[in-house]
Enzyme design. Structure first.
Site, mmCIF file in Angstrom:
data_model
loop_
_atom_site.group_PDB
_atom_site.id
_atom_site.type_symbol
_atom_site.label_atom_id
_atom_site.label_comp_id
_atom_site.label_asym_id
_atom_site.label_seq_id
_atom_site.Cartn_x
_atom_site.Cartn_y
_atom_site.Cartn_z
ATOM 1 N N THR A 94 1.827 -7.029 -58.641
ATOM 2 C CA THR A 94 1.662 -5.773 -57.921
ATOM 3 C C THR A 94 1.857 -4.646 -58.932
ATOM 4 O O THR A 94 2.981 -4.283 -59.276
ATOM 5 C CB THR A 94 2.671 -5.657 -56.778
ATOM 6 O OG1 THR A 94 2.523 -6.781 -55.910
ATOM 7 C CG2 THR A 94 2.441 -4.373 -55.978
ATOM 8 N N LYS A 170 -3.398 -3.870 -51.981
ATOM 9 C CA LYS A 170 -2.063 -4.468 -51.996
ATOM 10 C C LYS A 170 -0.975 -3.402 -51.838
ATOM 11 O O LYS A 170 -0.037 -3.558 -51.044
ATOM 12 C CB LYS A 170 -1.869 -5.252 -53.297
ATOM 13 C CG LYS A 170 -0.439 -5.661 -53.609
ATOM 14 C CD LYS A 170 0.154 -6.621 -52.600
ATOM 15 C CE LYS A 170 1.528 -7.090 -53.057
ATOM 16 N NZ LYS A 170 2.207 -7.909 -52.038
ATOM 17 N N LYS A 239 9.539 0.688 -56.405
ATOM 18 C CA LYS A 239 8.450 0.729 -57.386
ATOM 19 C C LYS A 239 7.093 0.783 -56.702
ATOM 20 O O LYS A 239 6.219 1.588 -57.063
ATOM 21 C CB LYS A 239 8.561 -0.504 -58.293
ATOM 22 C CG LYS A 239 7.467 -0.648 -59.335
ATOM 23 C CD LYS A 239 6.333 -1.579 -58.923
ATOM 24 C CE LYS A 239 6.789 -3.009 -58.712
ATOM 25 N NZ LYS A 239 5.628 -3.908 -58.408
#
Length: 297
Positions: A94, A170, A239
């Site tokens: 990711t 995503k 994040k």
């Protein structure tokens, strides 16, 4: 197929095992070599370094963040320097849209192929080969990868010929998961303040209005206060929310809820909860409602 697999954390380990089970020859590399031992016992070969793992037809990376991916991709002896022309790097990490674009350009310049294939699912889904793969790349790159995606997941969604689009999808999904966690946390704190049992409340929600995996999984964790071990650490959740905000700014799309989530996750991390599952956002909702003292949160 000869596969290199870089990154044997909670997600990567399960993915690599399932590629082995599907009959592929897998060479594994992890910065901490001890994590490769269990894979070697199941038939994998251990790479001495990143370059060694690149002696393959396809190299997967499943790493924590942009910095980790940049290191293995662009450092001396990294993937871009080591992959043979015509071979493929599949990034399942990711990562930011910007880094995915940079990887695509670097691999194209080196005569290599690149696909983005991040996944939806927690570590238990990775171990059970039940991930959902979100793939993007040129059709001639993705077609030979289809059996590999089938080995690690239950369904593959091809969203674009531009790899970075898979990363955007995503990140948008993780933004929605964080939104669900925060909203369930707040709603559960509300009814708990009036004496309703949280587990009963979650059972009601997930049996009626919100019978979806995100609510079932995270609602259960919230009701049970089951925040360790983390399937998705709060630091990683923070994040990802930062990355979706960066992508939104680039595309000039306001995401006001994401800004709230960033602050909530930053509060959780700043107060010592970075190692907890990101469902521990519920501790902030409980504390704010007066259900927990600062010490017990």
């Amino acid at each position: 197929m000869d596969i290199g697999f870089i990154g044997l954390g909670k997600m990567g380990r399960g993915m690599a095992v399932n590629l082995l089970k599907a009959g592929h020859r897998v060479t594994v590399y992890n910065r901490s070599p001890d994590k490769a031992e269990a894979l070697v016992q199941q038939g994998a070969a251990a790479a001495r370094n990143v370059a060694d793992a690149c002696n393959a037809e396809v190299v997967f990376t499943m790493l924590a963040d942009d910095r980790a991916v940049e290191g293995v991709a662009f450092d001396q002896g990294g993937i871009v320097a080591s992959l043979a022309p015509g071979t493929t790097h599949v990034s399942s990490s990711t990562i930011s849209v910007a880094l995915s674009e940079r990887l695509a350009a670097a691999h194209a310049e080196a005569g290599q192929q690149y696909a983005a294939a991040p996944v939806f699912g927690r570590p238990d889904a990775a171990a059970a080969a039940k991930l959902f793969v979100v793939a993007a790349g040129a059709p001639q790159v993705l077609q030979p990868l289809s059996p590999l995606f089938d080995a690690i997941g239950q369904r593959t969604f091809v969203v674009s010929e531009r790899p970075h689009t898979a990363n955007l999808v995503k990140l948008s999904g993780n933004f929605l998961i964080a939104s669900a966690i925060e909203s369930v946390s707040e709603a559960a704190a509300l009814v708990a303040k009036d004496g309703v049992d949280k587990q009963q409340y979650v059972d009601i929600l997930t049996s009626t209005l919100f019978a979806a995996p995100a609510y079932q999984t995270y609602g259960g964790l919230i009701a049970r206060r089951e925040f360790e071990p983390a399937g998705m650490a709060a630091t990683l959740g923070l994040k990802d929310v930062r990355l979706v905000l960066a992508a939104a700014e680039q595309l000039e799309v306001p995401l006001p809820v994401a800004s709230v989530l960033r602050d909530r996750l930053l509060t959780l991390v700043a107060t010592g909860g970075g190692h907890l599952d990101w469902s521990a956002l519920a501790t902030l909702a409980d504390r704010d409602a007066g259900l927990l003292s600062d010490e017990s949160a």
